[in-house]
Design a protein around this motif. Structure first.
Motif, PDB file in Angstrom:
ATOM      1  N   GLU A  91    -163.360 -36.806   5.313  1.00  0.00           N
ATOM      2  CA  GLU A  91    -163.455 -36.309   3.939  1.00  0.00           C
ATOM      3  C   GLU A  91    -164.392 -35.106   3.869  1.00  0.00           C
ATOM      4  OE1 GLU A  91    -163.740 -39.617   4.844  1.00  0.00           O
ATOM      5  OE2 GLU A  91    -161.669 -40.011   4.202  1.00  0.00           O
ATOM      6  N   GLU A  92    -165.506 -35.155   4.595  1.00  0.00           N
ATOM      7  CA  GLU A  92    -166.439 -34.026   4.614  1.00  0.00           C
ATOM      8  C   GLU A  92    -165.783 -32.805   5.258  1.00  0.00           C
ATOM      9  OE1 GLU A  92    -170.949 -32.929   6.171  1.00  0.00           O
ATOM     10  OE2 GLU A  92    -170.131 -34.922   6.562  1.00  0.00           O
ATOM     11  N   TRP A  93    -165.048 -33.022   6.357  1.00  0.00           N
ATOM     12  CA  TRP A  93    -164.325 -31.933   7.014  1.00  0.00           C
ATOM     13  C   TRP A  93    -163.340 -31.303   6.036  1.00  0.00           C
ATOM     14  CZ3 TRP A  93    -159.224 -30.856   7.883  1.00  0.00           C
ATOM     15  CH2 TRP A  93    -158.945 -29.831   8.794  1.00  0.00           C
ATOM     16  N   ARG A  94    -162.553 -32.151   5.354  1.00  0.00           N
ATOM     17  CA  ARG A  94    -161.545 -31.638   4.412  1.00  0.00           C
ATOM     18  C   ARG A  94    -162.200 -30.837   3.292  1.00  0.00           C
ATOM     19  NH1 ARG A  94    -157.962 -37.033   4.689  1.00  0.00           N
ATOM     20  NH2 ARG A  94    -156.567 -36.315   6.337  1.00  0.00           N
ATOM     21  N   ALA A  95    -163.276 -31.344   2.729  1.00  0.00           N
ATOM     22  CA  ALA A  95    -163.953 -30.639   1.629  1.00  0.00           C
ATOM     23  C   ALA A  95    -164.472 -29.283   2.098  1.00  0.00           C
ATOM     24  CB  ALA A  95    -165.098 -31.493   1.079  1.00  0.00           C
ATOM     25  N   GLY A  96    -165.073 -29.247   3.279  1.00  0.00           N
ATOM     26  CA  GLY A  96    -165.595 -27.987   3.807  1.00  0.00           C
ATOM     27  C   GLY A  96    -164.503 -26.974   4.090  1.00  0.00           C
ATOM     28  N   ARG A  98    -161.496 -26.941   2.670  1.00  0.00           N
ATOM     29  CA  ARG A  98    -160.939 -26.502   1.373  1.00  0.00           C
ATOM     30  C   ARG A  98    -161.805 -25.392   0.775  1.00  0.00           C
ATOM     31  NH1 ARG A  98    -156.905 -29.851  -0.806  1.00  0.00           N
ATOM     32  NH2 ARG A  98    -156.886 -31.957   0.016  1.00  0.00           N
ATOM     33  N   ARG A  99    -163.143 -25.573   0.796  1.00  0.00           N
ATOM     34  CA  ARG A  99    -164.054 -24.559   0.250  1.00  0.00           C
ATOM     35  C   ARG A  99    -163.911 -23.245   1.006  1.00  0.00           C
ATOM     36  NH1 ARG A  99    -167.557 -28.906   0.140  1.00  0.00           N
ATOM     37  NH2 ARG A  99    -168.550 -28.231   2.069  1.00  0.00           N
ATOM     38  N   PHE A 100    -163.854 -23.317   2.345  1.00  0.00           N
ATOM     39  CA  PHE A 100    -163.742 -22.104   3.150  1.00  0.00           C
ATOM     40  C   PHE A 100    -162.474 -21.332   2.790  1.00  0.00           C
ATOM     41  CE2 PHE A 100    -161.852 -20.005   6.849  1.00  0.00           C
ATOM     42  CZ  PHE A 100    -162.806 -19.016   7.066  1.00  0.00           C
ATOM     43  N   TRP A 101    -161.326 -22.022   2.814  1.00  0.00           N
ATOM     44  CA  TRP A 101    -160.074 -21.318   2.560  1.00  0.00           C
ATOM     45  C   TRP A 101    -159.981 -20.831   1.114  1.00  0.00           C
ATOM     46  CZ3 TRP A 101    -157.888 -25.433   6.145  1.00  0.00           C
ATOM     47  CH2 TRP A 101    -157.795 -24.928   7.451  1.00  0.00           C
ATOM     48  N   GLU A 102    -160.569 -21.561   0.182  1.00  0.00           N
ATOM     49  CA  GLU A 102    -160.580 -21.085  -1.201  1.00  0.00           C
ATOM     50  C   GLU A 102    -161.397 -19.798  -1.308  1.00  0.00           C
ATOM     51  OE1 GLU A 102    -161.642 -22.761  -5.601  1.00  0.00           O
ATOM     52  OE2 GLU A 102    -160.495 -24.001  -4.203  1.00  0.00           O
ATOM     53  N   ARG A 103    -162.565 -19.757  -0.650  1.00  0.00           N
ATOM     54  CA  ARG A 103    -163.382 -18.529  -0.645  1.00  0.00           C
ATOM     55  C   ARG A 103    -162.617 -17.367  -0.016  1.00  0.00           C
ATOM     56  NH1 ARG A 103    -167.537 -21.850   1.287  1.00  0.00           N
ATOM     57  NH2 ARG A 103    -167.252 -20.966   3.355  1.00  0.00           N
ATOM     58  N   GLU A 104    -161.773 -17.666   0.974  1.00  0.00           N
ATOM     59  CA  GLU A 104    -160.989 -16.637   1.654  1.00  0.00           C
ATOM     60  C   GLU A 104    -159.757 -16.236   0.841  1.00  0.00           C
ATOM     61  OE1 GLU A 104    -161.733 -15.186   4.869  1.00  0.00           O
ATOM     62  OE2 GLU A 104    -163.648 -16.077   4.272  1.00  0.00           O
ATOM     63  N   GLY A 105    -159.526 -16.904  -0.297  1.00  0.00           N
ATOM     64  CA  GLY A 105    -158.420 -16.539  -1.168  1.00  0.00           C
ATOM     65  C   GLY A 105    -157.129 -17.301  -0.922  1.00  0.00           C
ATOM     66  N   THR A 106    -157.197 -18.381  -0.131  1.00  0.00           N
ATOM     67  CA  THR A 106    -156.002 -19.180   0.157  1.00  0.00           C
ATOM     68  C   THR A 106    -156.309 -20.654  -0.053  1.00  0.00           C
ATOM     69  OG1 THR A 106    -155.490 -17.563   1.887  1.00  0.00           O
ATOM     70  CG2 THR A 106    -154.167 -19.550   1.848  1.00  0.00           C
TER      71      THR A 106
END
Length: 127
Positions: A91-96, A98-106
């Motif tokens: 769950e921690e991996w998934r959350a991290g 998700r945050r990374f790809w959202e910051r990257e615009g995807t």
């Protein structure tokens, strides 16, 4: 030899490269869509890649030991753990991620197609 750049430039890439060089990071995950955008073929088992720093210098050679396509929801704890980034649960991996790809615009959802790579690294002389 093709090249690989982990994460985004700056502090994140330096940290991820350090984990690879220390032998703690033996896997990475990318968006399948990025391969199409960059008109890149998937890596293949046995392929050797130059791991690059921000300045384009090779810091290691990676030998690909596994390539799997799966959805975000199908990533296993074993793969997440092999990424070596200190996550204590899937769950921690998934959350991290998700945050990374959202910051990257995807932004990603459970059905987003990914490429999960495993590798072994060999430091580059002088790297």
């Amino acid at each position: 030899m093709r090249a690989m750049e982990l994460g985004s430039p700056g502090e994140l890439r330096a940290r991820l490269n350090s984990l690879v060089l220390a032998g703690r990071k033996t896997a990475t995950t990318g968006l399948l869509a990025e391969y199409a955008e960059e008109t890149e073929g998937l890596e293949f088992v046995g392929e050797r890649l130059a791991l690059l720093s921000d300045d384009g210098r090779s810091v290691a050679t990676l030998e690909i030991t596994g390539v799997e396509q799966k959805s975000f929801a199908q990533v296993t704890w074993d793969h997440a753990l092999a990424e070596g980034e200190g996550d204590t649960s899937l769950e921690e991996w998934r959350a991290g991620h998700r945050r990374f790809w959202e910051r990257e615009g995807t932004p990603v959802d459970d059905d987003t197609p990914l490429v999960c790579l495993t590798f072994r690294a060999e430091a580059t002389a002088g790297g």
